[in-house]
Design an enzyme around this catalytic site. Structure first.
Site, mmCIF file in Angstrom:
data_model
loop_
_atom_site.group_PDB
_atom_site.id
_atom_site.type_symbol
_atom_site.label_atom_id
_atom_site.label_comp_id
_atom_site.label_asym_id
_atom_site.label_seq_id
_atom_site.Cartn_x
_atom_site.Cartn_y
_atom_site.Cartn_z
ATOM 1 N N LYS A 1 -17.341 79.809 -10.433
ATOM 2 C CA LYS A 1 -17.078 78.573 -9.697
ATOM 3 C C LYS A 1 -18.224 78.238 -8.741
ATOM 4 O O LYS A 1 -18.492 77.049 -8.488
ATOM 5 C CB LYS A 1 -15.754 78.687 -8.941
ATOM 6 C CG LYS A 1 -14.532 78.761 -9.853
ATOM 7 C CD LYS A 1 -14.413 77.530 -10.770
ATOM 8 C CE LYS A 1 -13.116 77.516 -11.562
ATOM 9 N NZ LYS A 1 -12.970 76.307 -12.402
ATOM 10 N N THR B 1 0.278 75.611 -10.625
ATOM 11 C CA THR B 1 -0.021 75.457 -12.053
ATOM 12 C C THR B 1 0.308 76.752 -12.776
ATOM 13 O O THR B 1 0.461 77.808 -12.148
ATOM 14 C CB THR B 1 -1.509 75.139 -12.269
ATOM 15 O OG1 THR B 1 -2.282 76.292 -11.876
ATOM 16 C CG2 THR B 1 -1.947 73.930 -11.452
ATOM 17 N N TYR C 1 -14.457 85.089 -11.367
ATOM 18 C CA TYR C 1 -13.987 83.717 -11.160
ATOM 19 C C TYR C 1 -14.809 83.030 -10.069
ATOM 20 O O TYR C 1 -15.270 81.889 -10.240
ATOM 21 C CB TYR C 1 -12.505 83.761 -10.783
ATOM 22 C CG TYR C 1 -11.852 82.404 -10.644
ATOM 23 C CD1 TYR C 1 -11.410 81.717 -11.773
ATOM 24 C CD2 TYR C 1 -11.665 81.820 -9.395
ATOM 25 C CE1 TYR C 1 -10.787 80.479 -11.658
ATOM 26 C CE2 TYR C 1 -11.047 80.585 -9.268
ATOM 27 C CZ TYR C 1 -10.611 79.926 -10.400
ATOM 28 O OH TYR C 1 -10.000 78.691 -10.268
#
Length: 261
Positions: A172, A203, A168
């Site tokens: 990014k 979220t 991740y």
């Protein structure tokens, strides 16, 4: 062929983004959904795109019910042809594609680097990095004649190491590099390219993590809480507006002060 834009009952759409066509990926939930709603509330005509077409349709329906204008489209950001089709359609609407928010992303498994499988690494980078590359590869030419703004979603993981998030974070970080490079390459076409790096946001991506996995992170946030998607969407709405007309190539952190330590 240019597709005419629908209007509200009095024939107008108020707001600083009035009549601008905006494409939001990952729009079925989380930051993407709230961002689509915020841009529509500011007058944009929103194309809510997501692999979850039913979720995107729900968001577009909510926008329409609130008096805005939106349509839903299925998009697989790992598939260049899929992205190309959605961008081409958005580019035929009104005065063309003027705003793009490349938000689609996945977190992947929480796994130490030496235990991270090539398949899991590929899955994360295909969505989070290649997905942004595919989107910009299509959006930049679509905006070249009229100008526009692209906002890519990065993360504080690109700025600070987090255990178990190697794929991740790498993806990014790559988003930041793509953003800066495109900003320099396309400024003379009237295109601004920026990124936003949220911290821990409430979220589904975060709430679906194992219990307690973000406790230490939140404890290190000076504001002592997670962000709300609306707080990230508000920043994005500013960045894509004319109020941010001299801003390009920069990353904007929304982290409650985490990186200020």
């Amino acid at each position: 062929m240019t597709t005419p834009l629908p209007t509200s009952g009095d024939g107008t759409r108020p707001g600083r983004l009035r009549d601008r066509v905006a494409l939001v990926t990952g729009a079925a939930s989380g930051i993407g959904a709230v961002c689509a709603e915020r841009l529509a509330a500011e007058g944009a005509v929103v194309v809510a795109a997501d692999l979850d077409e039913d979720g995107a349709a729900r968001v577009a329906g909510q926008i329409t019910a609130a008096g805005g204008t939106a349509l839903a489209r299925r998009v697989d950001v790992t598939d260049l042809d899929s992205v190309t089709g959605v961008v081409k359609e958005a580019a035929t609407m009104g005065d063309g594609l003027r705003i793009a928010v490349n938000n689609a992303g996945i977190s992947g498994p929480l796994t130490p680097l030496a235990e991270l499988s090539p398949a899991d690494f590929d899955a994360v980078t295909k969505v989070n990095l290649y997905g942004v590359y595919h989107a910009m590869r299509c959006q930049l030419p679509a905006m070249a004649a009229t100008g526009g703004v692209i906002v890519n979603l990065s993360s504080i993981a690109a700025h600070s190491a987090f255990r178990g998030h190697a794929a991740y974070a790498a993806a990014k970080q790559g988003v930041l590099a793509l953003t800066r490079t495109a900003a320099r390459e396309y400024a003379n076409h009237g295109i601004r390219v920026l990124s936003v790096s949220p911290g821990v946001v409430g979220t589904p991506m975060v709430t679906s993590l194992p219990p307690g996995s973000t406790d230490n992170l939140i404890a290190s946030v000076p504001l002592q809480r997670t962000a709300q998607p609306a707080e990230v969407a508000a920043l994005i709405a500013f960045l894509v507006s004319d109020d941010a007309s001299y801003m390009t190539g920069s990353d904007h952190v929304v982290d409650g002060g985490y990186l200020a330590k």
